[in-house]
Design an enzyme around this catalytic site. Structure first.
Site, short mmCIF file in Angstrom:
data_model
loop_
_atom_site.label_atom_id
_atom_site.label_comp_id
_atom_site.label_asym_id
_atom_site.label_seq_id
_atom_site.Cartn_x
_atom_site.Cartn_y
_atom_site.Cartn_z
N HIS A 180 0.86 -1.18 0.00
CA HIS A 180 0.00 0.00 0.00
C HIS A 180 0.90 1.24 0.00
O HIS A 180 2.05 1.19 0.46
CB HIS A 180 -0.89 0.02 1.23
N GLU A 223 1.09 3.92 1.81
CA GLU A 223 1.65 4.35 3.10
C GLU A 223 2.79 3.43 3.54
O GLU A 223 3.80 3.91 4.05
CB GLU A 223 0.56 4.36 4.18
N CYS A 256 -5.95 2.52 5.61
CA CYS A 256 -6.64 1.29 6.00
C CYS A 256 -6.08 0.83 7.35
O CYS A 256 -5.08 1.37 7.83
CB CYS A 256 -6.44 0.22 4.93
N CYS A 287 -2.29 0.02 7.24
CA CYS A 287 -1.45 1.20 7.11
C CYS A 287 -1.48 2.05 8.37
O CYS A 287 -0.45 2.60 8.78
CB CYS A 287 -1.89 2.01 5.89
#
Length: 155
Positions: free
Chosen positions: A52, A54, A82, A85
């Site tokens: 992801h 991040e 999310c 993250c």
């Protein structure tokens, strides 16, 4: 760079994510207004469910600063992080989170994190994926060794 410029870079990275086969997410980690790490979603191109934006940005910042502790840094994400993250941000000790799109916006295009948020609040016995504790009496030895280690670096 100011906060708007940093967020605009995260948004720019979200467009790059789409162009390179990833999801529409971008993030930058900044310290004192300077970008120290950046990332775009690359889950599909790298066959990595943890890639992801991040997470990628945090990994980049840690490499660039040669540390696992990003205290004094801020993260700018094109979307509300999310649960994975968010946990990574906490583990990295980042001081502040800025985000553009909300989780509701993400849900509107098929990225629904509600299941993950719900599961995280349940005890392991109620998780959708079965979880069974085993060999705890053997594994505890590593915890005991860590606990008595005098030169450990806590994190």
């Amino acid at each position: 760079m100011d906060s708007r410029e940093l967020m605009r870079r995260a948004i720019e990275l979200s467009f790059e994510g789409v162009k390179t086969g990833g999801g529409p997410f971008g993030a930058v980690v900044a310290k004192d207004g300077v970008i120290v790490g950046e990332g775009k979603n690359s889950v599909v191109p790298h066959s990595d469910p943890t890639a992801h934006a991040e997470i990628v940005a945090i990994r980049d910042a840690c490499r660039n600063l040669d540390t696992f502790d990003l205290s004094g840094c801020e993260i700018y994400s094109s979307s509300e992080p999310c649960p994975m993250c968010l946990a990574a941000v906490w583990w990295a000790r980042i001081d502040r989170i800025y985000f553009a799109n909300t989780r509701t916006d993400a849900k509107g295009i098929g990225f629904d994190d509600d299941f993950f948020y719900e599961q995280m609040c349940l005890p392991p016995s109620q998780w959708k994926i079965p979880a069974t504790q085993m060999l705890g009496n053997e594994a505890i030895a590593a915890f005991m060794e860590w606990d008595k280690k005098e030169d450990k670096i806590p994190y």
